[in-house]
Design a protein around this motif. Structure first.
Motif, PDB file in Angstrom:
ATOM      1  N   UNK A 103      -2.146  -1.192   6.706  1.00 30.37           N
ATOM      2  CA  UNK A 103      -2.822  -0.113   7.424  1.00 30.37           C
ATOM      3  C   UNK A 103      -2.133   1.203   7.107  1.00 30.37           C
ATOM      4  N   UNK A 104      -2.894   2.214   6.702  1.00 32.07           N
ATOM      5  CA  UNK A 104      -2.318   3.535   6.479  1.00 32.07           C
ATOM      6  C   UNK A 104      -1.679   4.033   7.773  1.00 32.07           C
ATOM      7  N   UNK A 105      -0.421   4.462   7.742  1.00 39.04           N
ATOM      8  CA  UNK A 105       0.243   4.938   8.960  1.00 39.04           C
ATOM      9  C   UNK A 105      -0.521   6.081   9.609  1.00 39.04           C
ATOM     10  N   UNK A 106      -0.563   6.122  10.930  1.00 38.64           N
ATOM     11  CA  UNK A 106      -1.275   7.190  11.632  1.00 38.64           C
ATOM     12  C   UNK A 106      -0.754   8.567  11.235  1.00 38.64           C
ATOM     13  N   UNK A 107      -1.691   9.495  11.063  1.00 45.24           N
ATOM     14  CA  UNK A 107      -1.312  10.866  10.752  1.00 45.24           C
ATOM     15  C   UNK A 107      -0.995  11.123   9.291  1.00 45.24           C
ATOM     16  N   UNK A 108      -1.047  10.092   8.446  1.00 46.37           N
ATOM     17  CA  UNK A 108      -0.762  10.267   7.021  1.00 46.37           C
ATOM     18  C   UNK A 108      -2.059  10.221   6.218  1.00 46.37           C
ATOM     19  N   UNK A 109      -2.330  11.301   5.526  1.00 49.67           N
ATOM     20  CA  UNK A 109      -3.545  11.394   4.723  1.00 49.67           C
ATOM     21  C   UNK A 109      -3.224  10.899   3.313  1.00 49.67           C
ATOM     22  N   UNK A 110      -3.208   9.585   3.143  1.00 48.94           N
ATOM     23  CA  UNK A 110      -2.845   8.962   1.872  1.00 48.94           C
ATOM     24  C   UNK A 110      -4.095   8.357   1.248  1.00 48.94           C
ATOM     25  N   UNK A 111      -4.396   8.698  -0.002  1.00 46.90           N
ATOM     26  CA  UNK A 111      -5.567   8.085  -0.648  1.00 46.90           C
ATOM     27  C   UNK A 111      -5.429   6.564  -0.683  1.00 46.90           C
ATOM     28  N   UNK A 112      -6.524   5.871  -0.452  1.00 46.97           N
ATOM     29  CA  UNK A 112      -6.507   4.405  -0.472  1.00 46.97           C
ATOM     30  C   UNK A 112      -6.723   3.924  -1.902  1.00 46.97           C
ATOM     31  N   UNK A 113      -5.818   3.096  -2.391  1.00 41.52           N
ATOM     32  CA  UNK A 113      -5.962   2.527  -3.732  1.00 41.52           C
ATOM     33  C   UNK A 113      -5.061   1.302  -3.844  1.00 41.52           C
ATOM     34  N   UNK A 114      -5.373   0.465  -4.838  1.00 38.26           N
ATOM     35  CA  UNK A 114      -4.528  -0.678  -5.133  1.00 38.26           C
ATOM     36  C   UNK A 114      -3.293  -0.201  -5.888  1.00 38.26           C
ATOM     37  N   UNK A 115      -2.123  -0.515  -5.367  1.00 39.70           N
ATOM     38  CA  UNK A 115      -0.863  -0.139  -6.005  1.00 39.70           C
ATOM     39  C   UNK A 115      -0.301  -1.323  -6.779  1.00 39.70           C
ATOM     40  N   UNK A 116       0.026  -1.083  -8.034  1.00 39.58           N
ATOM     41  CA  UNK A 116       0.700  -2.076  -8.872  1.00 39.58           C
ATOM     42  C   UNK A 116       2.199  -1.897  -8.725  1.00 39.58           C
ATOM     43  N   UNK A 117       2.902  -3.007  -8.451  1.00 38.99           N
ATOM     44  CA  UNK A 117       4.369  -2.984  -8.347  1.00 38.99           C
ATOM     45  C   UNK A 117       4.966  -3.667  -9.572  1.00 38.99           C
ATOM     46  N   UNK A 118       5.906  -2.979 -10.207  1.00 40.75           N
ATOM     47  CA  UNK A 118       6.600  -3.532 -11.354  1.00 40.75           C
ATOM     48  C   UNK A 118       7.915  -4.151 -10.888  1.00 40.75           C
ATOM     49  N   UNK A 119       8.170  -5.369 -11.320  1.00 36.63           N
ATOM     50  CA  UNK A 119       9.378  -6.079 -10.910  1.00 36.63           C
ATOM     51  C   UNK A 119      10.609  -5.434 -11.544  1.00 36.63           C
ATOM     52  N   UNK A 120      11.654  -5.251 -10.743  1.00 36.31           N
ATOM     53  CA  UNK A 120      12.921  -4.707 -11.240  1.00 36.31           C
ATOM     54  C   UNK A 120      14.064  -5.513 -10.634  1.00 36.31           C
TER      55      UNK A 120
END
Length: 263
Positions: free
Chosen positions: A63-80
């Motif tokens: 869930x997007x945190x309240x009050x944060x205007x963050x575009x919704x998209x699928x985020x790819x995470x690279x393993x490190x």
């Protein structure tokens, strides 16, 4: 269907997640489309939802945190293996860290970065959570790619930070390179049209692209264009019912089925 119990190799896309204004709506959409069973965590996790197939994690929905205007998209995470070291390498190579390194309970450590052309991606240093544990089945991640408005700047950045090699498969109509780790394809890097912002995107396996596209529409999503065949599978770009884009892909005669494929 292939199960994984080991950490993903350094630089490999090993996890995807989605942060949206309406988590419950996303859980219903993707659960119906992919057959995911989404387990929501407690307050200490921000009620982060873990999407599972056969009881194993394949993706996250938050869930997007309240009050944060963050575009919704699928985020790819690279393993490190060391998120602090990789974060430093990113800034040295001309990128920036947009979400600082943080501990995620005992699950692992993460950060979110932006490459020099503006594409956003995550870093994941595994703890208890190694990332995606199921592949080669409908509802699992099939491919991750970065489409860049500055291919010439993005290519040396990813080479310097993650040690990628490149297999150029460009033609007269597009610029694209397969990202290689130790000679093994793990993702793609392409040139985006000038009007499209730089971004990472996720492809999800399905058994039948047309049937899944029809289901997307039934669930309130949208279909962009028509399915097309490639040497890698039959593909179609769609958006969910909150406007988040992703790609459906199914094995075809050209690609064959991935090893361990199970419907």
């Amino acid at each position: 269907m292939v199960f994984r119990d080991e950490r993903w190799p350094e630089g490999t896309p090993g996890w995807v997640d989605l942060m949206v204004p309406d988590q419950a709506k996303a859980i219903a959409f993707y659960g119906s489309l992919f057959g995911w069973d989404v387990q929501r965590g407690g307050e200490d996790t921000g009620f982060y939802g873990m999407a599972e197939l056969r009881g194993r994690p394949v993706a996250g929905i938050g869930q997007t945190p309240p009050g944060q205007d963050i575009p919704a998209f699928w985020t790819t995470y690279l393993a490190v293996s060391d998120v602090d070291r990789t974060a430093a390498a990113i800034t040295e190579a001309g990128g920036q860290i947009v979400v600082p390194v943080m501990e995620v309970l005992k699950e692992g450590r993460m950060a979110v970065a932006e490459d020099p052309a503006g594409a956003v991606f995550g870093l994941w240093e595994a703890g208890h959570h190694i990332g995606t544990q199921v592949t080669a089945a409908p509802g699992t991640v099939a491919w991750n790619e970065c489409m860049s408005r500055d291919f010439a700047a993005a290519k040396p950045f990813y080479e310097e930070v993650f040690g990628y090699g490149f297999q150029d498969i460009s033609s007269d109509s597009f610029t694209y390179a397969v990202l290689l780790l130790d000679g093994r394809p793990i993702g793609g890097l392409g040139a985006a049209p000038p009007e499209v912002p730089s971004h990472w995107s996720a492809y999800f396996w399905v058994a039948d692209v047309e049937a899944s596209a029809a289901r997307v529409a039934e669930l309130g999503g949208a279909v962009e264009g028509k399915p097309f065949d490639s040497p890698y599978g039959r593909q179609l770009r769609v958006t969910d019912d909150q406007g988040v884009p992703f790609v459906l892909i199914a094995p075809n005669e050209q690609s064959g089925e991935p090893e361990g494929w199970e419907v």
